[in-house]
Every structure is written in C-alpha cells, then in structure tokens.
Design an enzyme around this catalytic site. Structure first.
Site, PDB file in Angstrom:
ATOM      1  N   CYS A   2       0.852  -1.185   0.000  1.00  0.00           N
ATOM      2  CA  CYS A   2       0.000   0.000   0.000  1.00  0.00           C
ATOM      3  C   CYS A   2       0.888   1.236   0.000  1.00  0.00           C
ATOM      4  O   CYS A   2       2.091   1.156   0.169  1.00  0.00           O
ATOM      5  CB  CYS A   2      -0.880   0.001   1.238  1.00  0.00           C
ATOM      6  SG  CYS A   2      -1.813  -1.511   1.413  1.00  0.00           S
ATOM      7  N   ARG A  27       1.607   1.692  -6.164  1.00  0.00           N
ATOM      8  CA  ARG A  27       1.806   0.722  -5.085  1.00  0.00           C
ATOM      9  C   ARG A  27       0.517  -0.026  -4.732  1.00  0.00           C
ATOM     10  O   ARG A  27       0.543  -1.007  -4.000  1.00  0.00           O
ATOM     11  CB  ARG A  27       2.301   1.433  -3.817  1.00  0.00           C
ATOM     12  CG  ARG A  27       3.623   2.135  -3.981  1.00  0.00           C
ATOM     13  CD  ARG A  27       4.044   2.761  -2.676  1.00  0.00           C
ATOM     14  NE  ARG A  27       4.219   1.759  -1.645  1.00  0.00           N
ATOM     15  CZ  ARG A  27       5.298   1.036  -1.473  1.00  0.00           C
ATOM     16  NH1 ARG A  27       6.331   1.210  -2.268  1.00  0.00           N
ATOM     17  NH2 ARG A  27       5.374   0.149  -0.510  1.00  0.00           N
ATOM     18  N   TRP A  74      -3.737  -1.772  -1.351  1.00  0.00           N
ATOM     19  CA  TRP A  74      -3.662  -2.995  -2.160  1.00  0.00           C
ATOM     20  C   TRP A  74      -4.058  -4.091  -1.180  1.00  0.00           C
ATOM     21  O   TRP A  74      -3.291  -4.474  -0.308  1.00  0.00           O
ATOM     22  CB  TRP A  74      -2.245  -3.190  -2.696  1.00  0.00           C
ATOM     23  CG  TRP A  74      -2.072  -4.493  -3.397  1.00  0.00           C
ATOM     24  CD1 TRP A  74      -1.549  -5.640  -2.878  1.00  0.00           C
ATOM     25  CD2 TRP A  74      -2.403  -4.791  -4.750  1.00  0.00           C
ATOM     26  NE1 TRP A  74      -1.549  -6.621  -3.832  1.00  0.00           N
ATOM     27  CE2 TRP A  74      -2.063  -6.135  -4.988  1.00  0.00           C
ATOM     28  CE3 TRP A  74      -2.962  -4.043  -5.787  1.00  0.00           C
ATOM     29  CZ2 TRP A  74      -2.267  -6.753  -6.215  1.00  0.00           C
ATOM     30  CZ3 TRP A  74      -3.146  -4.663  -7.014  1.00  0.00           C
ATOM     31  CH2 TRP A  74      -2.800  -5.994  -7.211  1.00  0.00           C
ATOM     32  N   ASN A 100       0.833  -0.278   6.024  1.00  0.00           N
ATOM     33  CA  ASN A 100       1.246  -1.063   4.867  1.00  0.00           C
ATOM     34  C   ASN A 100       1.941  -2.301   5.398  1.00  0.00           C
ATOM     35  O   ASN A 100       2.890  -2.186   6.180  1.00  0.00           O
ATOM     36  CB  ASN A 100       2.207  -0.228   3.995  1.00  0.00           C
ATOM     37  CG  ASN A 100       2.828  -1.056   2.886  1.00  0.00           C
ATOM     38  OD1 ASN A 100       2.259  -2.064   2.453  1.00  0.00           O
ATOM     39  ND2 ASN A 100       3.997  -0.636   2.435  1.00  0.00           N
ATOM     40  N   GLY A 101       1.484  -3.484   4.996  1.00  0.00           N
ATOM     41  CA  GLY A 101       2.112  -4.718   5.458  1.00  0.00           C
ATOM     42  C   GLY A 101       1.065  -5.690   5.954  1.00  0.00           C
ATOM     43  O   GLY A 101      -0.122  -5.557   5.633  1.00  0.00           O
ATOM     44  N   GLU A 481       9.226 -21.255 -18.382  1.00  0.00           N
ATOM     45  CA  GLU A 481       9.063 -19.860 -17.980  1.00  0.00           C
ATOM     46  C   GLU A 481      10.237 -19.018 -18.503  1.00  0.00           C
ATOM     47  O   GLU A 481      10.040 -17.889 -18.950  1.00  0.00           O
ATOM     48  CB  GLU A 481       8.945 -19.776 -16.447  1.00  0.00           C
ATOM     49  CG  GLU A 481       8.835 -18.385 -15.874  1.00  0.00           C
ATOM     50  CD  GLU A 481       7.629 -17.569 -16.361  1.00  0.00           C
ATOM     51  OE1 GLU A 481       6.761 -18.112 -17.058  1.00  0.00           O
ATOM     52  OE2 GLU A 481       7.595 -16.370 -16.054  1.00  0.00           O
ATOM     53  N   LYS A 485       9.678 -15.768 -20.916  1.00  0.00           N
ATOM     54  CA  LYS A 485      10.159 -14.425 -20.562  1.00  0.00           C
ATOM     55  C   LYS A 485      10.964 -13.841 -21.712  1.00  0.00           C
ATOM     56  O   LYS A 485      10.811 -12.693 -22.083  1.00  0.00           O
ATOM     57  CB  LYS A 485      11.050 -14.456 -19.306  1.00  0.00           C
ATOM     58  CG  LYS A 485      10.359 -14.605 -17.990  1.00  0.00           C
ATOM     59  CD  LYS A 485       9.547 -13.406 -17.527  1.00  0.00           C
ATOM     60  CE  LYS A 485       8.144 -13.495 -17.998  1.00  0.00           C
ATOM     61  NZ  LYS A 485       7.145 -14.161 -17.254  1.00  0.00           N
ATOM     62  N   GLU A 488       8.762 -12.931 -24.814  1.00  0.00           N
ATOM     63  CA  GLU A 488       7.831 -11.808 -24.720  1.00  0.00           C
ATOM     64  C   GLU A 488       8.520 -10.469 -24.555  1.00  0.00           C
ATOM     65  O   GLU A 488       7.992  -9.466 -25.010  1.00  0.00           O
ATOM     66  CB  GLU A 488       6.790 -12.028 -23.618  1.00  0.00           C
ATOM     67  CG  GLU A 488       7.329 -12.092 -22.229  1.00  0.00           C
ATOM     68  CD  GLU A 488       6.237 -12.343 -21.185  1.00  0.00           C
ATOM     69  OE1 GLU A 488       5.072 -12.054 -21.444  1.00  0.00           O
ATOM     70  OE2 GLU A 488       6.589 -12.823 -20.098  1.00  0.00           O
ATOM     71  N   HIS A 504      13.850 -36.510 -29.652  1.00  0.00           N
ATOM     72  CA  HIS A 504      12.750 -36.999 -30.485  1.00  0.00           C
ATOM     73  C   HIS A 504      12.394 -36.021 -31.605  1.00  0.00           C
ATOM     74  O   HIS A 504      11.316 -36.116 -32.185  1.00  0.00           O
ATOM     75  CB  HIS A 504      11.526 -37.297 -29.607  1.00  0.00           C
ATOM     76  CG  HIS A 504      11.800 -38.363 -28.582  1.00  0.00           C
ATOM     77  ND1 HIS A 504      11.976 -39.676 -28.914  1.00  0.00           N
ATOM     78  CD2 HIS A 504      11.996 -38.287 -27.243  1.00  0.00           C
ATOM     79  CE1 HIS A 504      12.239 -40.387 -27.821  1.00  0.00           C
ATOM     80  NE2 HIS A 504      12.261 -39.556 -26.785  1.00  0.00           N
ATOM     81  N   LYS A 602      -1.348  -6.548 -19.906  1.00  0.00           N
ATOM     82  CA  LYS A 602      -1.110  -7.148 -18.583  1.00  0.00           C
ATOM     83  C   LYS A 602      -2.244  -8.108 -18.236  1.00  0.00           C
ATOM     84  O   LYS A 602      -2.018  -9.168 -17.663  1.00  0.00           O
ATOM     85  CB  LYS A 602      -0.987  -6.042 -17.536  1.00  0.00           C
ATOM     86  CG  LYS A 602      -0.666  -6.542 -16.142  1.00  0.00           C
ATOM     87  CD  LYS A 602       0.782  -6.980 -16.039  1.00  0.00           C
ATOM     88  CE  LYS A 602       1.112  -7.633 -14.712  1.00  0.00           C
ATOM     89  NZ  LYS A 602       2.312  -8.470 -14.782  1.00  0.00           N
TER      90      LYS A 602
HETATM   91  C1  F6R Z   1       3.717 -13.523 -18.986  1.00  0.00           C
HETATM   92  C2  F6R Z   1       2.421 -13.154 -18.468  1.00  0.00           C
HETATM   93  C3  F6R Z   1       1.219 -13.838 -19.018  1.00  0.00           C
HETATM   94  C4  F6R Z   1       0.212 -14.117 -17.895  1.00  0.00           C
HETATM   95  C5  F6R Z   1      -1.095 -14.680 -18.477  1.00  0.00           C
HETATM   96  C6  F6R Z   1      -2.080 -15.054 -17.390  1.00  0.00           C
HETATM   97  O1  F6R Z   1       4.742 -12.802 -18.392  1.00  0.00           O
HETATM   98  O2  F6R Z   1       2.326 -12.307 -17.631  1.00  0.00           O
HETATM   99  O3  F6R Z   1       1.561 -15.014 -19.688  1.00  0.00           O
HETATM  100  O4  F6R Z   1       0.784 -15.019 -17.015  1.00  0.00           O
HETATM  101  O5  F6R Z   1      -1.686 -13.742 -19.336  1.00  0.00           O
HETATM  102  O6  F6R Z   1      -2.380 -13.955 -16.600  1.00  0.00           O
HETATM  103  P1  F6R Z   1      -3.065 -14.131 -15.192  1.00  0.00           P
HETATM  104  O7  F6R Z   1      -2.100 -14.823 -14.310  1.00  0.00           O
HETATM  105  O8  F6R Z   1      -3.383 -12.743 -14.750  1.00  0.00           O
HETATM  106  O9  F6R Z   1      -4.287 -14.958 -15.415  1.00  0.00           O
END
Ligand code: F6R
Length: 607
Positions: A2, A27, A74, A100-101, A481, A485, A488, A504, A602
């Site tokens: 927060c 935040r 948050w 906050n915490g 993963e 990363k 993307e 294979h 996002k």
């Molecule tokens: C990759 C990334 C996306 C999300 C995906 C699911 O860095 O952020 O692959 O993981 O869109 O998003 P959530 O977890 O919000 O359902």
C-alpha cells in the site's frame, strides 16, 4: 504494497496528501482514504476505487486541517471496499492509523480485543492496530506505537495520528518501507519518495524496527526499546520517474528485486513455528479436502507454468492424480469432473477470461474451486469456493516476475497443506519443507547478486536469435518460464522443452550459434539433464547451465550459473530468477521497453 502519506506543516494539508497519494498509486489502487486532524475531531474520508474517486468525495470537505495521513490500498485482508479502506480509527475515533504490510498475529490480537469489549467494523488486520492504540490513550502517542510494534508480528509500516496532538504524526517501520521528507517548517512521512518529491529532496532514512515522531519543525527517531537514534539524512538525486521505480531503470527490474519481500509476504502467517502449514483462510472443510479424488490445475501463460510445478508438488506430496490444463483448452476437451474433483485456477490478475470461464465451467460441473490470485476480490476470487492470495503486491511490468515466484510458493504451501490434511506426508517431513520454504527469501536475495554476471554473459549474444530452455521434472516448468520471458520481452525465438524430449525431433535445430540453457536442480533427474545437455554440446550449441552450489557439473557447460542448494520443487523459485534476469538483460541490451512489450496486455480479458 500500500502507499502511505503523512503531512504536518503550514501548507493546505489536502494539497499535499492528494498529489502524494496519486504518485503512490502504482503501489496499490483498490481503495484510498485520508484522515484529517482538524483539532476538535479527526475527519476520515475513504472509498473503494482509485484516487479520482477519493478526490470526488474530498471535494465536499470544508475546514482547516492541521495535519493528515492518507493511504492507497492494495488489499491483503478483506475485500477492497470503503469499510476496509484505510484509515482505520479506534472506537472513540480519536486515534487513526494507516498501515502497509501484514499483521501476522492479527487474529489472536483481535480475539483479545473482542474479549475486552472492542467491536470491529472492518475485516482488516489494520483495525487491530487502531484499537490497540486507542487502549493506550494514557501514554504519549510515540510510546503507544512502540508498544504496539512490540506486540504485533509481521511487516508493518504505520502512520498514526491522535486528535489531541494535531501537530504530530508517529510513524513506525518493520519490513515495509517508510521514509521522512524534511522540509522547512514542515515534514512528510511516506512509503516512498515520489509522494513528497515535488516539495523536498531532503529525506531521512528509517531503518527497520524504528518509531519516529514527526512534527512540523522536528523529528525524533527511536528503536523499539525507546532508545533515541541519530537520524541519517540523505539528499534524493532521482527524478520523478526514477523515484517511482525506486531508482531501478524499469518496473520489471524493480519487481524482480522485490521478490525476496514478496515471497516473505506470501509465507507470512501461513507457516507455524512448529512447522505446520496454516491456511485457515481457505475455509474449505477438511472432510471435503479428504474426500477429493482428483485435482485439476488450470491457468494461462506464466501462471500455467506455476500449474506445471503444482502438478509435481501435489502428486508427489499427496499421491492424488493431478491434471493440468491451459485454461483456454480446458472446456473444449470435456474433462471428467464431479463433486470429488478439486479444481485450482491460478491467475495473478484473477480477471483472465480464459481462466475465469474454465473455472466457471468446472463449478457448473459440480467441482470444488480454489482460486489462486494476486488481486484481492478479483473476479476469480469471487467465483471460487475458497481463495489463496499470493500477496506479491501490484505488478506493473507486463511480464510476470514476482507474481510467478509467489504463485510457486503459494502452490507449494497448498500442496503441503493438502498433504497435511490428508495425512500423506508425516509431520516431520512437512516441518523440514516448511523450514526450507522460509529460507527462500534469503536464497532469492543471493541469486539477485549475480545480475551483473548474467548481463556480461548475455552481452555476448547480440546476434543470437535461437534459444532453447531445457529441464526435466521440476526444472521443466522453470525452463518453460525462462523461454516465455525471453520471447515476450526480447522478441527472439525461444523454446522451452522437456530436456529428454529433444532427441525426439527438436535436436535437429541445434547447431553453432544456438544458445541452450539447461536447468538441473531437481535431484531425481539432474544427471539425466546433464546427459541431455551433453547431447546439445555435441551439436555445437552454446551451453548455459543453472545448477546448485556444490554440484559438480563437469565440463558440459560453457557457462554455469549457480543457485543456492535447495529442496526439489522449492528450488524452482530460485532457479527461475537467473532466467528472468537473462531475459531482462537480453531485452535491455537491444534497447527494448521491457515494461510494455509489443502486442501484450497485462490482463487479457478476451478469449
Ligand atoms: C507472462 C504473463 C502472461 C500471464 C497470463 C495469465 O509474463 O504475464 O503469460 O501469465 O496472461 O495472466 P493471469 O495470471 O493474470 O491470469
């Protein structure tokens, strides 16, 4: 995560609090509020929603304000509504707190307060602090806050006011950030520098376990025993944007570095001294959990990689069969679900439509649904029968980093909890794993120290356009993963593959100039992964290996990145951090905007 702002001084208080809170919205932004000390009373104005919603309400306020504190929230305890929004007051309304915490022992403290006659209005842990301060009205405020800090466990940053002392704000810090901005005849208290940067560049650092009295012309710092401490003054050299990013170049890098704290928050209050997992918040009957005969884990993208790890963990620890599904595929394969199925949907945002629809489908088939989300009261949280929050705090960089490692930890906690309830692991084995879980924040801290080493390594790869990330067992989701990363944020082709599967087919792609990153931390398969990496080396790939300290990996790799020794599956948390850094350094060397990669959002709310 927060945001806190406090102000004492001659300026119109709201002209400091409102812009200050707006600068801290990154935040947390599910609710906001201010408390204004007008001398004969404390006026609290708060609401669910963003700062703009609060500003609409503040527009109606009239009066001379002497000092004030504000908060952007948050949520961690209780839904993001106006009752749970901060500030919180004691029963009389004379003492007010923003926090906050997480107060880890809040339910124990709340019980005591209820027994002594206190009535609670909100579902927050913070209200406990307000009532405790109220009970200590005979003590000077700073003493009352010091006493509360000694009784409350967990991470706390507090700003506290009392009606009878309008020219005073008392702050306290343990585990969550808090700084003082020093002005001329005025002082500021805030979670972060952007809140006061337009007024002053002079600041005082507050270390952990400190209480501070802030008045217009003085500050007084002390430790939790009440000993006075000489404050350390600093000048802020950052501009606004850098300050919002805490001095890091990007939000993504900041969030990578926040992981030790985020993981500690995920664990906070969920593991006991005696080595048990405590997930009372799940509110799912033990009898129901014992009756489950099959588990499904559904998620998308990075969250799906957490689901992959969850499959290994739950199967290994509970012996329940686990199926994992990419959420957008789940409904279309007609899965066999009934009232003995447990479906775990993982989504940091809790709003991803593919995951939400899959979760709704599972519920409609009679399955029991646990949501794992980073956002309190998200659509998934509301849909689910029970929720486990990851508590990573808001993630602004589009690429998931701290939300992934906290998902891994949350799923490890859930796996151990299921094993505990179903009696499939003996308490001693759970105790050892719980202890190892608590080591993770420190271990991640250690891994972060090798960022420069990784930057130097990736500096040699400006022409590389082909990467493979390989692992087996628990290392497989980490490899997946790592590849995601890199794809993307650096826009290069990167494949995550099960190391044993390369022979294979895909091995045909390995030649000089291809970088192959192997992850070899899972004890069941380490030696097999190393053999697979030999096969890549024999085809002239450039080999990078993520291995544990103390492991002899021979001469297979051109470069070895060491992570602290850890327990199988728990090690996924440390092993993925170098891969986040690797993607980060490759992308930034190409001058790319890692916080907003092209074509991505996002939160994905379309199918
Ligand atoms: C990759 C990334 C996306 C999300 C995906 C699911 O860095 O952020 O692959 O993981 O869109 O998003 P959530 O977890 O919000 O359902």
């Amino acid at each position: 995560m927060c945001g806190i702002v406090g102000y004492v001084g001659p300026r119109p208080v709201l002209d400091v609090l409102v812009p200050g809170l707006t600068h801290l919205e990154y935040r947390g932004y599910d609710s906001a509020g201010v408390a204004l000390n007008v001398g004969d009373r404390i006026e609290v104005i708060k609401t669910a929603g963003r700062m703009s919603d609060l500003e609409d309400l503040i527009g109606y306020f009239e009066g001379d304000v002497i000092s004030g504190v504000g908060h952007t929230r948050w949520a961690t305890h209780g839904a993001p509504n106006s009752v749970n929004a901060h500030p919180h007051t004691d029963a009389s309304g004379d003492a007010v707190v923003v926090h906050n915490g997480i107060v880890e022992n809040w339910s124990e403290l709340k019980q005591k307060l209820i027994e002594s006659g206190h009535e609670f209005r909100s579902q927050t842990d913070t209200e406990v602090v307000a009532h405790m301060i109220g009970d200590l009205a005979d003590l000077p405020l700073v003493e009352a806050v010091r006493q509360v800090m000694n009784e409350a466990e967990g991470a706390l940053a507090l700003a506290v006011m009392r009606r009878s002392e309008p020219e005073l704000i008392v702050g306290a810090r343990r585990g969550s950030p808090l700084v003082v901005g020093r002005g001329d005849g005025e002082n500021f208290l805030a979670s972060d520098i952007p809140a006061f940067l337009e007024h002053t560049r002079e600041m005082v650092v507050i270390d952990d376990n400190r209480v501070i009295e802030v008045r217009p012309t003085s500050i007084r710092l002390m430790d939790l025993e009440g000993n006075e401490i000489e404050p350390e003054h600093r000048k802020v050299e950052w501009d606004f944007e850098a300050a919002e990013k805490g001095g890091y170049d990007t939000f993504m890098l900041k969030e990578i570095y926040e992981q030790p704290k985020a993981i500690a928050d995920t664990l906070a209050g969920r593991v006991s001294q005696s080595g048990r997992v405590v997930l009372n918040e799940l509110e799912m009957d033990d009898r129901l959990l014992r009756a489950i005969d099959k588990v499904f884990v559904i998620a998308c993208g990075t969250s799906y990689h957490a689901a992959m790890m969850a499959k290994y963990a739950i199967e290994r620890w509970t012996r329940l069969p686990v199926e994992i599904d990419i959420a957008s595929e789940f409904r279309y394969r007609d899965p066999v679900l009934d009232s003995r199925s447990l479906v775990i949907a993982i989504s940091q945002s809790g709003e991803t439509i593919d995951t939400l629809e899959a979760a709704r489908y599972a519920k409609a088939q009679g399955a029991n649904l646990i949501g794992v989300s980073n956002v309190v009261d998200s659509a998934l949280a509301r849909e689910a029968d029970a929720v486990l929050y990851t508590r990573a705090g808001p993630e602004i960089g589009v690429a998931a980093t701290k939300t992934f490692t906290t998902q891994l930890v949350a799923m490890q906690l859930l796996g151990l909890y299921l094993a505990q309830v179903r009696g499939t692991l003996d308490p001693g084995a759970i105790e050892v794993m719980v202890r190892d879980l608590t080591l993770l924040p420190g271990q991640v801290e250690e891994v972060l120290e090798i960022s420069d080493e990784i930057r130097r390594l990736t500096g040699q790869w400006s022409d590389v356009n082909d990467y493979f990330f390989l692992g087996r067992s628990g290392d497989f989701p980490v490899a997946m993963e790592g590849a995601l990363k890199l794809k993307e944020i650096a826009y290069v082709r990167a494949e995550g593959y099960a190391a044993g599967e390369m022979k294979h087919g895909p091995i045909a792609l390995i030649e000089k100039g291809v970088v192959v990153v192997g992850v070899a931390t899972d004890s069941h398969v380490k030696t097999k992964t190393l053999s697979n990496m030999q096969e890549m080396k024999a085809r002239d790939g450039t080999i990078v290996l993520i291995a544990e300290n103390g492991d002899d990996v021979g001469d297979v790799a051109d470069h070895v990145i060491k992570v602290p020794e850890g327990r199988d599956l728990l090690c996924t948390v440390t092993a993925v951090v170098p891969l986040q850094l690797l993607a980060y350094h490759v992308a930034t060397a190409k001058g790319l905007d890692v916080d907003k990669p092209r074509n991505l959002a996002k939160t994905v709310t379309v199918e």
